[in-house]
Design a protein around this motif. Structure first.
Motif, PDB file in Angstrom:
ATOM      1  N   LEU A 241       0.835  -1.199   0.000  1.00 24.47           N
ATOM      2  CA  LEU A 241       0.000   0.000   0.000  1.00 24.47           C
ATOM      3  C   LEU A 241       0.871   1.250   0.000  1.00 24.47           C
ATOM      4  N   ALA A 242       1.956   1.219   0.776  1.00 26.55           N
ATOM      5  CA  ALA A 242       2.879   2.358   0.817  1.00 26.55           C
ATOM      6  C   ALA A 242       3.452   2.640  -0.568  1.00 26.55           C
ATOM      7  N   VAL A 243       3.905   1.591  -1.253  1.00 25.50           N
ATOM      8  CA  VAL A 243       4.497   1.762  -2.586  1.00 25.50           C
ATOM      9  C   VAL A 243       3.435   2.241  -3.584  1.00 25.50           C
ATOM     10  N   GLN A 244       2.214   1.734  -3.454  1.00 21.39           N
ATOM     11  CA  GLN A 244       1.138   2.187  -4.347  1.00 21.39           C
ATOM     12  C   GLN A 244       0.811   3.665  -4.109  1.00 21.39           C
ATOM     13  N   LEU A 245       0.834   4.088  -2.847  1.00 18.61           N
ATOM     14  CA  LEU A 245       0.585   5.503  -2.539  1.00 18.61           C
ATOM     15  C   LEU A 245       1.707   6.387  -3.087  1.00 18.61           C
ATOM     16  N   MET A 246       2.939   5.874  -3.055  1.00 18.28           N
ATOM     17  CA  MET A 246       4.089   6.644  -3.558  1.00 18.28           C
ATOM     18  C   MET A 246       4.137   6.686  -5.080  1.00 18.28           C
ATOM     19  N   ASN A 247       3.921   5.521  -5.716  1.00 14.35           N
ATOM     20  CA  ASN A 247       4.201   5.389  -7.151  1.00 14.35           C
ATOM     21  C   ASN A 247       2.983   5.139  -8.020  1.00 14.35           C
ATOM     22  N   GLY A 248       1.851   4.845  -7.404  1.00 11.85           N
ATOM     23  CA  GLY A 248       0.648   4.565  -8.188  1.00 11.85           C
ATOM     24  C   GLY A 248       0.517   3.120  -8.624  1.00 11.85           C
ATOM     25  N   ASN A 249       1.555   2.310  -8.422  1.00  9.58           N
ATOM     26  CA  ASN A 249       1.449   0.881  -8.745  1.00  9.58           C
ATOM     27  C   ASN A 249       2.391   0.081  -7.859  1.00  9.58           C
ATOM     28  N   GLY A 250       2.208  -1.232  -7.880  1.00 13.62           N
ATOM     29  CA  GLY A 250       3.037  -2.099  -7.035  1.00 13.62           C
ATOM     30  C   GLY A 250       3.283  -3.426  -7.723  1.00 13.62           C
ATOM     31  N   GLY A 251       3.863  -4.364  -7.008  1.00 16.80           N
ATOM     32  CA  GLY A 251       4.167  -5.683  -7.554  1.00 16.80           C
ATOM     33  C   GLY A 251       5.341  -6.275  -6.800  1.00 16.80           C
ATOM     34  N   TRP A 252       5.842  -7.399  -7.298  1.00 18.29           N
ATOM     35  CA  TRP A 252       6.949  -8.077  -6.621  1.00 18.29           C
ATOM     36  C   TRP A 252       8.081  -8.306  -7.606  1.00 18.29           C
ATOM     37  N   PRO A 253       9.339  -8.183  -7.161  1.00 18.08           N
ATOM     38  CA  PRO A 253       9.763  -7.951  -5.780  1.00 18.08           C
ATOM     39  C   PRO A 253       9.322  -6.570  -5.293  1.00 18.08           C
ATOM     40  N   LEU A 254       9.008  -6.487  -4.019  1.00 12.17           N
ATOM     41  CA  LEU A 254       8.611  -5.239  -3.389  1.00 12.17           C
ATOM     42  C   LEU A 254       9.730  -4.826  -2.439  1.00 12.17           C
ATOM     43  N   ASN A 255      10.254  -3.627  -2.618  1.00 11.43           N
ATOM     44  CA  ASN A 255      11.369  -3.163  -1.785  1.00 11.43           C
ATOM     45  C   ASN A 255      10.990  -1.855  -1.113  1.00 11.43           C
ATOM     46  N   ALA A 256      10.931  -1.876   0.207  1.00  6.07           N
ATOM     47  CA  ALA A 256      10.567  -0.686   0.972  1.00  6.07           C
ATOM     48  C   ALA A 256      11.695  -0.327   1.930  1.00  6.07           C
ATOM     49  N   ILE A 257      12.031   0.961   1.968  1.00  3.16           N
ATOM     50  CA  ILE A 257      13.030   1.448   2.926  1.00  3.16           C
ATOM     51  C   ILE A 257      12.275   2.183   4.030  1.00  3.16           C
ATOM     52  N   CYS A 258      12.546   1.775   5.259  1.00  5.39           N
ATOM     53  CA  CYS A 258      11.773   2.265   6.402  1.00  5.39           C
ATOM     54  C   CYS A 258      12.694   2.886   7.443  1.00  5.39           C
ATOM     55  N   LEU A 259      12.119   3.754   8.246  1.00  6.64           N
ATOM     56  CA  LEU A 259      12.826   4.284   9.410  1.00  6.64           C
ATOM     57  C   LEU A 259      12.983   3.160  10.444  1.00  6.64           C
ATOM     58  N   PRO A 260      13.792   3.362  11.477  1.00  9.78           N
ATOM     59  CA  PRO A 260      13.967   2.309  12.495  1.00  9.78           C
ATOM     60  C   PRO A 260      12.666   1.912  13.198  1.00  9.78           C
ATOM     61  N   ASP A 261      11.607   2.763  13.093  1.00  8.09           N
ATOM     62  CA  ASP A 261      10.317   2.436  13.722  1.00  8.09           C
ATOM     63  C   ASP A 261       9.361   1.744  12.739  1.00  8.09           C
TER      64      ASP A 261
END
Length: 670
Positions: free
Chosen positions: A96-116
């Motif tokens: 959902l985060a990637v779709q909100l950022m880029n408008g689309n998604g799929g796999w492999p899915l790579n997300a960079i997150c804060l320590p929280d």
């Protein structure tokens, strides 16, 4: 490859184990890895995929096996690998985060997150140099402008929490035919009336769409929808998406003619397609559909069944590093296997010297001519053709089995197993095949005995004697659905008792006090950055739509009004969305169909229940529940003891006078 394994060496998931010797210092998702990120104030890199994912393998080879890339990843990030099939809750949030950022998604899915764990950047497949550049830029942002990263992550996390929220209905809705008509008319414009499916590519089977449309076209009736269903099911069965010699369907076709598959085979697709073809066969009595069911179940038995009776998850698309290599044929090899029948069968399966797809001189077996036209073309009788096809399939399968096999994902997932249990139970009735029922029963009993938690809940996964992931809503929804199907196959009330227990567990542990939908994760589960509801029906029906139908059915079995009210409230909440986009809510549409047309409650008593059930299963009655037995506490069977066969047709708390034959009973149905 690294000489020393990383932390994934202890994982049970075949997908994670594939990455155990990457030079990237991968961790499994869990308290240790998340604590490490906080302690070192490091960004988290969450990389999500699954074992049968082709582009996941490509990115692994290009980037995760590369020491230059690994150095950047290990220095700047706590790197976590996730199998989306084991942990759909994590995948749901970052997708959902990637779709909100880029408008689309799929796999492999790579997300960079804060320590929280809050995401700050994400995407799907990246080429090596692009990947290094992105990693260095994000690491630089975190080092030099942490507040900027935190503010962006905060806004994105709020978006994740608010997205897809369903607003409860405040008015009393009476479901009627106009709701169905409003939704179905724009839907019809997307049918591909020539090739089946929808007028786009790639083409996914989407079994739940066609199950609804079959039921709708039968009950309404509606010729355009009915034709679309028949065209689609026939085209898929003849196409390259269907394994013509081994049975089973690939995940999707990359073109618009069902010709070239993306070759991986998933348990969930095949379970749903067995169920769909069984329903269509019950309705149409079209013999080729029966063959699809039998061949696909044989494939499941041959390649996807564990000794304990559970079913494995998937087969890869690739073997020997080449997509589809296991399944395709050049003409020379094909002709050698079939000898005198090579010319005839080459025409039957569209095999040519030039090949029928982009790989030179390579053929995907498919059928482009209907059997009756093929018989006329070659002046061959029907029985002779069927014998030659059967013989050819057996020879080709025996030869193919000598090849190096695609990778098998041998973990067993509760939700996907439940779909196969339901499919086998239903197929056992429609085809009158006891062995299918036996397989369904064996798998269900294993899950109920070995995948139950101390609190009565379910585990999601099983491999090597270990179940360690708490069940999600889809695990409960699909197993309840499967238990209801088993009850209707054998009238053993223990299945309904278990279904009701699990339903009450869902009501207690997945309920949202301010929303009619259920949360995807349990209240006592791991706390992620958001608790989501799964509402849209996709390749797999949404867990909430399955749960709503379970409540609707169990409400009738047990005369439990609160269940039925909850189911109706869930449907009312989602109704505004259905109107605009029916194909994305097709399982909700089945419930709407049941509300509009009503559900026939068919109760069978007497000493000859078995043969009555067998006769009843010859008729296509899409809007029904079936009960049977004597000395039962179920309200519809209570006090109806009889030695003589009696069939009661009931609707809306009213029963017709009993009749003694199935033919008489069918006349009473609406």
């Amino acid at each position: 490859m690294s000489a020393e394994p990383n932390d994934l060496i202890h994982a049970s998931s075949p997908y994670l184990l594939q990455h155990a010797y990457n030079p990237v210092q991968w961790h499994e998702w869990g308290p240790a890895a998340l604590a490490l990120a906080k302690a070192e104030n490091k960004l988290i890199l969450v990389s999500i995929g699954y074992s049968a994912c082709h582009w996941c393998h490509v990115m692994e080879h290009e980037s995760f096996e590369d020491f230059e890339v690994a150095e950047v990843m290990n220095k700047n990030f706590v790197c976590i690998k996730v199998d989306r099939e084991e942990r759909p809750d994590i995948d749901q949030i970052y997708m959902l985060a990637v779709q909100l950022m880029n408008g689309n998604g799929g796999w492999p899915l790579n997300a960079i997150c804060l320590p929280d764990q809050k995401p700050v950047y994400g995407g799907t497949y990246f080429r090596k140099n692009d990947w290094i550049s992105i990693l260095l830029n994000i690491a630089d942002l975190w080092k030099n402008e942490p507040e900027k990263a935190k503010n962006y992550a905060e806004r994105l996390s709020e978006g994740i929490q608010q997205a897809e929220k369903i607003i409860p209905s405040t008015t009393q809705i009476t479901f009627d035919q106009s709701h169905l008509t409003e939704m179905i008319e724009p839907w019809k414009r997307h049918f591909d009336i020539t090739e089946g499916g929808y007028n786009r590519s790639p083409k996914f089977p989407l079994p739940n769409n066609w199950s609804f449309l079959l039921r709708y076209s039968f009950l309404t009736p509606d010729e355009a929808s009915f034709t679309a269903v028949c065209t689609t099911l026939e085209a898929m069965a003849m196409g390259g998406i269907y394994d013509q010699i081994g049975g089973g369907f690939a995940r999707y076709s990359v073109d618009d003619k069902w010709h070239v598959p993306h070759f991986e085979k998933m348990l969930y697709d095949n379970a749903q397609l067995i169920d769909l073809y069984a329903e269509a066969y019950q309705c149409l009595k079209f013999e080729p559909f029966k063959q699809v069911i039998e061949e696909t179940i044989n494939w499941v038995y041959r390649e996807m069944t564990a000794e304990n009776g559970l079913f494995y998850s998937a087969l890869d698309a690739d073997s020997e590093g080449v997509e589809g290599k296991f399944y395709v044929w050049d003409k020379t090899a094909f002709d050698e296997v079939l000898g005198d029948d090579a010319v005839l069968m080459g025409d039957y399966f569209n095999v040519t010297a030039a090949g029928n797809w982009e790989e030179e001189e390579t053929n995907i077996l498919r059928r482009t001519i209907q059997d009756e036209d093929f018989i006329a073309k070659h002046s061959i009788d029907e029985e002779m053709l069927h014998q030659k096809v059967k013989s050819a399939k057996a020879k080709l399968l025996a030869e193919r089995s000598k090849r190096i096999r695609p990778g098998l994902d041998d973990k067993c997932l509760t939700a996907w197993n439940a779909m196969m249990i339901k499919a086998l139970a239903n197929a056992s009735l429609v085809l009158d095949e006891q062995s299918y029922y036996n397989s369904a029963k064996k798998a269900a009993e294993f899950i109920l005995h070995h995948l139950r938690a101390i609190d009565g809940g379910l585990y999601r996964n099983y491999k090597n004697g270990k179940a360690n992931i708490q069940g999600f809503l889809d695990d409960y929804a699909f197993i309840i659905d499967a238990l209801i199907a088993l009850y209707e196959a054998d009238f053993n009330e223990k299945w309904l008792v278990e279904a009701k227990k699990l339903t009450d567990h869902v009501l207690a542990n997945f309920n949202d006090p301010i929303n009619d939908m259920f949360f995807y994760t349990a209240s006592n589960g791991e706390e992620l950055i958001a608790r989501k509801h799964e509402v849209m029906d996709n390749v797999i029906a949404a867990s909430n739509s399955v749960m709503a139908q379970n409540l609707q059915k169990l409400g009738l079995f047990y005369d439990e009004e609160s269940y039925r009210e909850k189911a109706a409230a869930m449907l009312s909440s989602v109704l505004p969305r259905i109107k605009a986009y029916g194909s994305a809510y097709s399982n909700w549409c089945i419930q709407l169909l049941n509300e509009v047309h009503g559900i026939n409650e068919i109760a069978v008593v007497g000493n000859d229940i078995k043969s009555t059930k067998k006769d009843l299963s010859k008729f296509y009655i899409p809007n029904k529940i079936t009960l049977g037995g004597t000395k039962s506490e179920l309200p519809l069977l209570k006090d109806k003891e009889s030695e003589q066969t009696k069939i009661y047709i009931c609707r809306n708390k009213t029963c017709q006078l009993p009749v003694h034959t199935v033919a008489e009973a069918v006349k009473l149905l609406n």
